[in-house]
Design a protein around this motif. Structure first.
Motif, PDB file in Angstrom:
ATOM      1  N   ARG B  37      14.942 -11.883 -15.040  1.00 58.03           N
ATOM      2  CA  ARG B  37      14.573 -10.585 -14.487  1.00 58.03           C
ATOM      3  C   ARG B  37      13.218 -10.666 -13.797  1.00 58.03           C
ATOM      4  N   GLU B  38      12.236 -11.274 -14.480  1.00 54.28           N
ATOM      5  CA  GLU B  38      10.907 -11.431 -13.876  1.00 54.28           C
ATOM      6  C   GLU B  38      11.001 -12.147 -12.529  1.00 54.28           C
ATOM      7  N   PHE B  41      12.506 -10.123  -9.729  1.00 52.72           N
ATOM      8  CA  PHE B  41      11.536  -9.155  -9.214  1.00 52.72           C
ATOM      9  C   PHE B  41      10.474  -9.851  -8.359  1.00 52.72           C
ATOM     10  N   GLU B  42      10.115 -11.100  -8.732  1.00 51.89           N
ATOM     11  CA  GLU B  42       9.029 -11.787  -8.015  1.00 51.89           C
ATOM     12  C   GLU B  42       9.496 -12.468  -6.737  1.00 51.89           C
ATOM     13  N   HIS B  82      21.107  -3.862 -17.149  1.00 46.02           N
ATOM     14  CA  HIS B  82      20.451  -2.723 -16.511  1.00 46.02           C
ATOM     15  C   HIS B  82      21.363  -1.504 -16.451  1.00 46.02           C
ATOM     16  N   GLU B 117      11.194   1.933 -11.158  1.00 50.75           N
ATOM     17  CA  GLU B 117      10.645   0.917 -12.074  1.00 50.75           C
ATOM     18  C   GLU B 117      11.264  -0.458 -11.841  1.00 50.75           C
ATOM     19  N   ASN B 118      12.510  -0.442 -11.383  1.00 52.86           N
ATOM     20  CA  ASN B 118      13.241  -1.709 -11.204  1.00 52.86           C
ATOM     21  C   ASN B 118      13.600  -1.922  -9.738  1.00 52.86           C
ATOM     22  N   ARG B 119      12.667  -1.565  -8.875  1.00 55.74           N
ATOM     23  CA  ARG B 119      12.918  -1.509  -7.438  1.00 55.74           C
ATOM     24  C   ARG B 119      13.571  -2.780  -6.886  1.00 55.74           C
ATOM     25  N   MET B 120      12.941  -3.934  -7.107  1.00 52.27           N
ATOM     26  CA  MET B 120      13.465  -5.166  -6.523  1.00 52.27           C
ATOM     27  C   MET B 120      14.848  -5.489  -7.076  1.00 52.27           C
ATOM     28  N   GLY B 121      15.006  -5.319  -8.382  1.00 56.67           N
ATOM     29  CA  GLY B 121      16.302  -5.585  -8.998  1.00 56.67           C
ATOM     30  C   GLY B 121      17.381  -4.701  -8.389  1.00 56.67           C
TER      31      GLY B 121
END
Lengths: 212, 212
Positions: B37-38, B41-42, B82, B117-121
Motif C-alpha cells: 500500500r505504501e 501511494f509513493e 480497501h 485519504e487514499n487518493r493515489m490508491g
C-alpha cells in the motif's frame, strides 16, 4: 476531429517511429480505422493485431505505420472518432424542440442508444480510459469534451429558471459520470432491461435532482 | 475479508506457481500488504516491484510468493481490503441517527473523506478496475459489494415513504457511479474544491433526485 492535423496521441513511446506520409491519403486512414473498429468489436483490444487490421483494410503493415504509431494509437484515434460521433448525436438532442426536461430525456436516450450500438467498443474504452495521451488521461479528455457541451445546456436551463443555480460544470460532470457508469452496468446485464426503462429512471433522477 | 481463505484472485496466470504456506502467518501477509500500500501511494502500480515490497516488509521475495501470486494479485488484495474498510465506514454512516437525508449526507461525506485519504490508491484502482478476477471484473465486483449495502438503505427509505418507489438496486448503482466519477474528478482538480462543497452538491442532487 478525424481529419485533424494533430490528433490526440498516446504518450507511450511507439515501437516503430512513425514516418509521416508524403501524400497523406485520408481514404487509407479511414479504411484502417474502419477495419480496427470491426476488429475491436469482434475480438477486443487485447487480441487486436496490427497485421490483421492492415490485412482487413487490404493494405500493407507499412502503410498502417504511416498513419498510426501502433495498436494503442489506433485505439485512441477510434475513441476520438467515437467521441465526436456521440457529441454530434447529443448536440442534436440538446438543440431539439421542447422544454429543458424533454430535451434531457432525448439526450440521455441518444446516449444509451449510441453506447448500445457500440457496446464492445464502449466497454473496452471504459477499461482503457487510463491511457495517457498528449492531452492527459483519455477518459478525462473524453469527459471534458462532453462536459463542454452539456455545461452550456445547463447554463441555458439555469437562465430560463428551469434548473436551480448549480455550478454548471459540476452538474455536467455529475450527469456524465452517472450516465457512463449506468451505461456500463446496463450493457453488462443479461437479460438487459429495456432502454426506455433506463432512460425513464435516469432522466427523472437528473430532472428532479437539478430542478429549480 | 482480508483473512478469508479464498480471496479474490486475478485471472491472469501467475508467472510463478504460488506454494501455499504450510504455517500461514497472517502477520507476514499483513506486513506485505502494508508495504504494498505504501509503495502504491509513493510510486504507483506501474512502477511497483515485488522485490521492493518484500524488502520494505523486511521479508524475502520467496515469502512474498507464499502469500501473493504477483504484483497484480497484491493489488487486487489491496482493493479487497480497501473495499472492506470503506464499507465499514459507510455502514457506520448508514446506521447513524437522523432522517434518511441526514444519513445520506454523512455517507457521501464519509465516501469522499475515505477517497481523499487514499487518493493515489483510488486513482490507480479506477484505472485498473478492468482487471479480470475469479469473481469477474474487479470494478464490477467492488460496485456490487457497495450496492448491496446501499440497496438496503434505499429500501428502508422507500418503506418509510421518504423515497419514491424506485428500483433500489438501480438507484444504488446510480448513486455509486455518480460518486465514483465525481470523486475521481474532484481528486484531479488543482486546486481541489473543499470537500463540504462536493458533499453539499452531491447529497442535494441525490436527495432531490430520489425523494418521494
Amino acid at each position: 476531429l478525424s481529419d485533424s492535423d494533430s490528433p490526440l496521441r498516446p504518450v507511450r513511446r511507439p515501437r516503430r517511429q512513425r514516418r509521416k506520409p508524403r501524400n497523406p491519403n485520408p481514404e487509407a486512414r479511414q479504411r484502417l480505422l474502419d477495419a480496427g473498429r470491426e476488429l475491436v468489436f469482434e475480438v477486443g483490444v487485447p487480441e487486436l493485431r496490427v497485421e490483421e487490421v492492415a490485412s482487413r483494410a487490404g493494405l500493407a503493415v507499412g502503410t498502417f505505420y504511416l498513419y498510426f504509431e501502433g495498436k494503442t494509437d489506433l485505439f485512441v484515434q477510434l475513441v476520438m472518432e467515437h467521441t465526436q460521433l456521440l457529441r454530434d448525436r447529443l448536440r442534436e438532442a440538446y438543440a431539439s424542440e421542447g422544454s429543458w426536461g424533454a430535451r434531457t430525456v432525448r439526450a440521455l436516450d441518444a446516449y444509451l442508444e449510441f453506447l448500445e450500438e457500440n457496446r464492445m467498443g464502449f466497454l473496452y474504452f471504459r477499461d482503457a480510459s487510463g491511457i495517457e495521451t498528449t492531452e492527459g488521461r483519455l477518459g478525462t479528455w473524453a469527459f471534458r469534451q462532453h462536459a463542454e457541451d452539456l455545461r452550456a445546456v445547463f447554463e441555458q436551463g439555469i437562465d430560463a429558471g428551469e434548473l436551480r443555480n448549480v455550478d454548471a460544470n459540476l452538474a455536467a460532470q455529475a450527469v456524465l459520470g452517472l450516465m457512463q457508469h449506468m451505461a456500463g452496468w446496463w450493457l453488462e446485464q443479461d437479460p438487459r432491461p429495456p432502454r426506455r426503462e433506463m432512460t425513464a429512471f435516469l432522466s427523472r433522477l437528473v430532472a428532479e435532482g437539478l430542478r429549480a
